[in-house]
Scaffold this motif. Sequence first.
Motif, short mmCIF file in Angstrom:
data_model
loop_
_atom_site.label_atom_id
_atom_site.label_comp_id
_atom_site.label_asym_id
_atom_site.label_seq_id
_atom_site.Cartn_x
_atom_site.Cartn_y
_atom_site.Cartn_z
N GLU A 10 1.17 -1.26 -0.32
CA GLU A 10 0.20 -0.02 -0.28
C GLU A 10 0.98 1.09 0.75
N ASP A 11 0.16 1.95 -0.33
CA ASP A 11 0.97 3.29 -0.19
C ASP A 11 0.80 4.35 1.23
N ILE A 12 2.39 3.63 1.67
CA ILE A 12 3.18 4.14 3.51
C ILE A 12 2.40 5.96 3.37
N GLU A 13 2.79 6.38 2.78
CA GLU A 13 2.98 7.63 2.71
C GLU A 13 1.32 8.43 1.58
N GLY A 14 0.69 7.81 1.96
CA GLY A 14 -0.73 8.21 1.92
C GLY A 14 -1.53 8.82 2.90
N THR A 15 -3.30 9.33 2.43
CA THR A 15 -3.71 9.68 3.49
C THR A 15 -4.49 8.15 4.46
N ILE A 16 -4.85 6.87 3.62
CA ILE A 16 -5.88 5.46 4.47
C ILE A 16 -4.86 5.71 5.45
N ILE A 17 -3.34 5.01 4.57
CA ILE A 17 -2.65 4.73 5.91
C ILE A 17 -2.29 5.91 7.43
N LYS A 18 -2.36 6.84 6.28
CA LYS A 18 -2.10 7.46 7.40
C LYS A 18 -2.76 8.47 8.66
N THR A 19 -3.92 7.87 8.31
CA THR A 19 -5.12 8.18 9.30
C THR A 19 -5.39 6.60 9.85
N GLN A 20 -5.31 5.55 9.13
CA GLN A 20 -5.70 4.92 9.55
C GLN A 20 -5.18 3.76 10.52
N VAL A 21 -3.42 3.99 10.37
CA VAL A 21 -2.86 3.02 10.34
C VAL A 21 -1.51 3.71 11.69
N ILE A 22 -1.17 4.99 10.88
CA ILE A 22 -0.14 5.94 11.83
C ILE A 22 -0.99 6.34 12.64
N ASP A 23 -1.58 7.04 12.75
CA ASP A 23 -2.48 7.84 13.53
C ASP A 23 -3.69 6.95 14.73
N LEU A 24 -3.78 5.69 13.99
CA LEU A 24 -4.24 4.58 15.01
C LEU A 24 -2.93 3.91 15.91
N LEU A 25 -1.89 3.97 15.44
CA LEU A 25 -0.81 3.21 16.50
C LEU A 25 -0.94 4.03 17.19
N SER A 26 -0.52 5.00 16.48
CA SER A 26 0.54 6.22 17.98
C SER A 26 -0.46 6.50 19.49
N GLU A 27 -1.70 6.45 18.75
CA GLU A 27 -2.73 6.46 20.65
C GLU A 27 -2.28 5.07 21.14
N ILE A 28 -2.73 3.99 20.08
CA ILE A 28 -1.97 2.70 20.89
C ILE A 28 -0.90 2.85 22.05
N LYS A 29 0.33 3.31 21.05
CA LYS A 29 1.33 3.82 21.38
C LYS A 29 1.26 4.16 22.53
N LYS A 30 0.61 5.34 22.76
CA LYS A 30 0.18 6.36 23.77
C LYS A 30 -0.32 6.03 24.89
N GLN A 31 -1.56 5.01 24.91
CA GLN A 31 -2.03 4.30 25.72
C GLN A 31 -1.35 3.51 26.02
N ASN A 32 -0.59 2.39 25.90
CA ASN A 32 0.17 1.33 26.35
C ASN A 32 1.12 1.87 25.83
N PRO A 33 2.37 2.05 26.79
CA PRO A 33 3.79 3.00 26.77
C PRO A 33 4.81 1.67 26.36
N ASP A 34 4.16 0.42 27.30
CA ASP A 34 4.84 -0.70 27.69
C ASP A 34 4.82 -1.23 26.55
N TYR A 35 3.91 -1.32 24.87
CA TYR A 35 3.96 -2.05 24.04
C TYR A 35 5.41 -1.66 23.04
N VAL A 36 6.21 -2.67 21.78
CA VAL A 36 6.88 -2.16 21.32
C VAL A 36 6.24 -2.64 19.89
N VAL A 37 6.35 -1.13 18.75
CA VAL A 37 5.19 -1.76 17.57
C VAL A 37 6.61 -1.16 16.50
#
Length: 409
Positions: A10-37
């Motif tokens: 997929e286009d890793i720098e595209g809008t879909i990956i930005k909103t549905q993956v990067i933003d989501l994983l960033s929030e998951i990491k924020k909520q779970n600092p012990d996760y290695v992602v």
Amino acid sequence: MKIGYIIWLEDIEGTIIKTQVIDLLSEIKKQNPDYVVDIIYFCQIIKLFKNYRSMRQFSKSLSDLKINVKVIPVFFIPRISNLFFYKWHMALYPLFVSTLSLLCLQWKRGYDIFHYRSYPIVYSGVLLKKIRKKLKIVFDTRSSFPEEGVRLKRWGLNSLSFRMWKKIETKSIESLDSTIVVTSSIKTAFEIKKMNQLSVIPNNVDISMFTMNQKSREYYREQLRISEDCMVFLYSGSLMKNSWNDPENYLPLFDLLDNTGIKYQIVFLTPQVEDVNLFFINKGIDKQKFLAFSVEHKNMSGYLAIADIGINFMQDNDYRLSIKTVEYISMGIPLLVTETMIALQEMIKKYKIGAVLNDNNNIETIIELCQNLTVYKENCLLLRNQFSTTTIAKEYSSIYNKIACVDGS
């Protein structure tokens, strides 16, 4: 807990990956600092060379968020021209590449969970579970991929490729640790009796960004020369002939609106501006009745503010809850959809957030919708927190924690 989130071509720098993956994983990491992602990105080697600098910058921006990027190059084979929607006779190459690469990475990094985003290489997860017994696999379906291939004419409904993909779908859902769907109605497309920990998690939206702003509405309407008494029906997203989102689907809407007596304009926010303009003009549609232009994602919410009603029409049955839909709802924009939108039809009936067009009384349906917009807008806003990135991240974290604790592993 170590999580490998897998993206295939997929286009890793595209809008879909930005909103549905990067933003989501960033929030998951924020909520779970012990996760290695880690994001494990399978990328065509040609694209990797062409975009080497931007990829380095992208990886650096994610490392600042404490998310690692592992890039796995995929060599281009001329006769395998489409490794995303690959047909049955192309299956061995991507399966071999993904299985071997992920096995080596898992051995080196010690992942507890592999999260497969969509279908193209998910069967490697089935094989890896046989080799690495304690490894947990999440299958994030996103859409009805075999049927999507039929719609895009990559294969036929009775073709060997379609049957192969349905078998992969069945085997994956039956044997992997968790399957995620975006709507509950999508389950009906699977026709599978055994489902391990099936979870319904819709697409996420940044509700702080997608919030109705009256000043933006007035500003952009003035820029586009749309008067406040004009009812704007808006579509956001890709729009291409012979695709899931086909401009042909929206042709009947012009006739319907002409017969309502409502002053209207249909706005298409789409990357395919030239093709959309050409299509409707060739079909004899008055250029004064529609606008088509492209918008950068950072400006999308401002332009969405001009809308009174968000539209989403399909020719074939669609069980998804698209990104555009959750953006409409977050903005408080009521929906107008065709009855082929199975999931949306159920939501609209349950929550009173719009109207559904069918074979009868469509003119009356549109008039009623326009006359009661205030109620529908308020109902949309009552739902917006369900789709926030914060809420969705909590649901994903819950799945990770649950499957990682199975059998004490």
